[in-house]
Each structure stands twice: as C-alpha cells, then as structure tokens.
Design a protein around this motif. Structure first.
Motif, PDB file in Angstrom:
ATOM      1  N   ARG A   1       0.837  -1.202   0.000  1.00 32.94           N
ATOM      2  CA  ARG A   1       0.000   0.000   0.000  1.00 32.94           C
ATOM      3  C   ARG A   1       0.873   1.255   0.000  1.00 32.94           C
ATOM      4  O   ARG A   1       0.586   2.215  -0.724  1.00 32.94           O
ATOM      5  N   GLU A   2       1.942   1.247   0.784  1.00 33.04           N
ATOM      6  CA  GLU A   2       2.868   2.390   0.797  1.00 33.04           C
ATOM      7  C   GLU A   2       3.510   2.596  -0.574  1.00 33.04           C
ATOM      8  O   GLU A   2       3.601   3.716  -1.065  1.00 33.04           O
ATOM      9  N   ASN A   3       3.959   1.490  -1.162  1.00 31.45           N
ATOM     10  CA  ASN A   3       4.587   1.584  -2.488  1.00 31.45           C
ATOM     11  C   ASN A   3       3.617   2.122  -3.536  1.00 31.45           C
ATOM     12  O   ASN A   3       3.990   2.924  -4.397  1.00 31.45           O
ATOM     13  N   ILE A   4       2.372   1.667  -3.448  1.00 34.91           N
ATOM     14  CA  ILE A   4       1.350   2.136  -4.394  1.00 34.91           C
ATOM     15  C   ILE A   4       1.148   3.637  -4.228  1.00 34.91           C
ATOM     16  O   ILE A   4       1.082   4.394  -5.204  1.00 34.91           O
TER      17      ILE A   4
ATOM     18  N   ALA B   1      -5.177   7.472  -6.118  1.00 40.01           N
ATOM     19  CA  ALA B   1      -5.739   7.304  -7.459  1.00 40.01           C
ATOM     20  C   ALA B   1      -5.728   5.852  -7.951  1.00 40.01           C
ATOM     21  O   ALA B   1      -6.355   5.532  -8.956  1.00 40.01           O
ATOM     22  N   VAL B   2      -5.022   4.983  -7.231  1.00 43.84           N
ATOM     23  CA  VAL B   2      -4.854   3.618  -7.733  1.00 43.84           C
ATOM     24  C   VAL B   2      -5.541   2.610  -6.818  1.00 43.84           C
ATOM     25  O   VAL B   2      -5.362   2.644  -5.600  1.00 43.84           O
ATOM     26  N   ARG B   3      -6.320   1.717  -7.415  1.00 43.15           N
ATOM     27  CA  ARG B   3      -6.966   0.658  -6.625  1.00 43.15           C
ATOM     28  C   ARG B   3      -6.060  -0.562  -6.520  1.00 43.15           C
ATOM     29  O   ARG B   3      -5.367  -0.924  -7.472  1.00 43.15           O
ATOM     30  N   PHE B   4      -6.110  -1.163  -5.362  1.00 40.96           N
ATOM     31  CA  PHE B   4      -5.228  -2.270  -4.995  1.00 40.96           C
ATOM     32  C   PHE B   4      -6.071  -3.540  -4.915  1.00 40.96           C
ATOM     33  O   PHE B   4      -6.870  -3.696  -3.993  1.00 40.96           O
ATOM     34  N   MET B   5      -5.907  -4.417  -5.904  1.00 42.58           N
ATOM     35  CA  MET B   5      -6.639  -5.687  -5.901  1.00 42.58           C
ATOM     36  C   MET B   5      -5.775  -6.804  -5.326  1.00 42.58           C
ATOM     37  O   MET B   5      -4.610  -6.942  -5.685  1.00 42.58           O
TER      38      MET B   5
END
Ligand SMILES: *Cc1c(COP(=O)(O)O)cnc(C)c1O
Length: 239
Positions: free
Chosen positions: A19-22, A35-39
């Motif tokens: 999550r931090e990297n995203i 802005a990015v969803r994490f699946m």
C-alpha cells in the motif's frame, strides 16, 4: 489461531508495504496518492487468508477461475468487497458467474462479449467489463492483439447490456524495465485515446495492469488498478 500461524502476520505486513509503495508511485505519477486501486489476487489462496486480507483493508479481490471462486465464495466475508473475474472465461461458464461478480476483466473476444450481453439481459443487469489486450502479441497469452482490438472494440461497445469500463493487460516478461515500460505506455496511450472519444456504453475509467513484480512500474506508466497476488500471500501452491 491467528497467533500460531506466522502467515497471518506476513500478509498484514505485505499489504502495508505494498500500500505504501502504491501511494508513492501514484503520488509521483498523478499527484494523487489515492488514485490507484489495490486488488488482491486470490487464486489458490485458502479462504482464511483471504478473509484476513479483507480485515487488513483489502476491498477488491480477483479470481481467475469460475469454479474456484464459486467453491470459495461461501467461506469468504464478502460484505463490502468488490469481486472481479480476471482469468480467461469460456462462454459456457458466463451464465454461472455473471451474477456473482462485479466485473469481468478478461473479455477477449466478440463471442464472449455476446454471451455476457445475452446473460446480462436475462438477469436484468448491465455487465461491467474490461477488454483484455495481449499487448505483446504473444501466442501463449489470452487477450486481443492490437489489430483484433481495433476491429472488435466498437462491436462490443454497441452491446446494450454491457458497459466497457476500461482495459486490462498482462505484458510480456521483459528483462529490461525500458522494454516493459513501452508496453505499459502503449496501453496508457490507447486508454487515453479511447477515453477521449464519447460513446454511450463506454467509460474509460480503469486501466488494469501491474502485478507483484511490476505494479510500481505500471503505476508510473498510468495504471490505476493493480492486481497483486504472490507479493501479498506468498508463492502459489497449485494442487
Ligand atoms: C495470477 C494473476 C495476477 C497476480 O499475479 P502475481 O504475480 O502473483 O501478483 C494478476 N493478474 C492475473 C490476470 C493473474 O492471473
């Protein structure tokens, strides 16, 4: 017991790190860290670990196979969780899965889209889909190659019970990051180009690309949904 199984701890830590990297990559690309969803990609993963991932804040899951998802479904705490099918889908299985998922990311032919359209109509619903591209033109991969995509896209866009929400891809394995980037950037360009044209059943909201080994690179090239499996749950064990 959660305490006795170190894997629960690993999953929590992995999710935090990813999550931090995203967030970092999103901030760099768009200035918006959300802005990015994490699946979480959950194929082969035991439901107890998937439920743990949900308790760590995961709200989007992807499964590859119809049968596997339907078998696990009852054991999952799916309240508030969005479910996507991301693996190759055979037309004869559409009927079984269509009311169980929120999106089918792997639409790779007009005939599959026709079946989704037909089953959606039967169920009085609109099916949200992504079109899957085989951006590297590899024989071993599913997805439309670029020429088929150009031909098929607007045929699918005309289907009344389907809403195209974006694009999905798995790029070829590349040794060089620069090479990988050309595939991601090509996808982003298509995504933007199509999004700029108005069409009733199309809203280009989602660009689904990037997996455990390349999600940061994908985000830096414009992905806004990343599909991460082994970096959360560890290596997959196929039975
Ligand atoms: C398995 C799979 C993923 C996740 O792969 P990892 O490398 O484990 O992150 C993502 N997308 C699709 C379509 C997959 O089949």
């Amino acid at each position: 017991m959660i305490q006795d199984d170190p894997k629960f701890y690993d999953i929590s830590e992995n999710i935090k790190t990813i999550r931090e990297n995203i967030k970092k990559a999103s901030l760099k690309f768009s200035g918006d860290e959300n802005a990015v969803r994490f699946m979480a990609v959950t194929k082969t993963v035991d439901p107890k670990y998937i439920n743990h991932a949900f308790s760590c804040g995961i709200d989007l899951m992807g499964e590859n196979k119809v049968q596997e998802f339907l078998l696990k479904e009852e054991q999952l705490n799916l309240n508030g969780i969005e479910k996507h099918l991301i693996g190759h889908l055979q037309s004869n299985k559409v009927r079984k899965i269509i009311t169980h998922v929120d999106m089918i990311q792997s639409v790779d032919s007009v005939s599959l889209a026709q079946e989704i359209d037909r089953q959606a109509e039967k169920n009085n619903m609109t099916a949200d889909v992504l079109i899957e591209l085989n951006v590297g033109g590899e024989e071993s991969k599913t997805g439309m190659d670029k020429s088929a995509f150009k031909e098929n896209f607007y045929k699918i866009a005309e289907m009344k019970n389907i809403r195209i929400k974006g694009l999905m891809t798995i790029p070829p394995i590349c040794e060089k990051t620069s090479e990988l980037r050309t595939f991601f950037e090509e996808m982003y360009k298509l995504f933007i180009d199509i999004g700029s044209k108005k069409s009733d059943n199309v809203s280009m909201d989602i660009l689904s690309m990037g997996m455990s080994h390349d999600y940061e690179e994908a985000i830096l090239c414009g992905a806004n949904l990343v599909r991460v499996g082994s970096a959360i749950f560890g290596p997959r064990i196929y039975k």
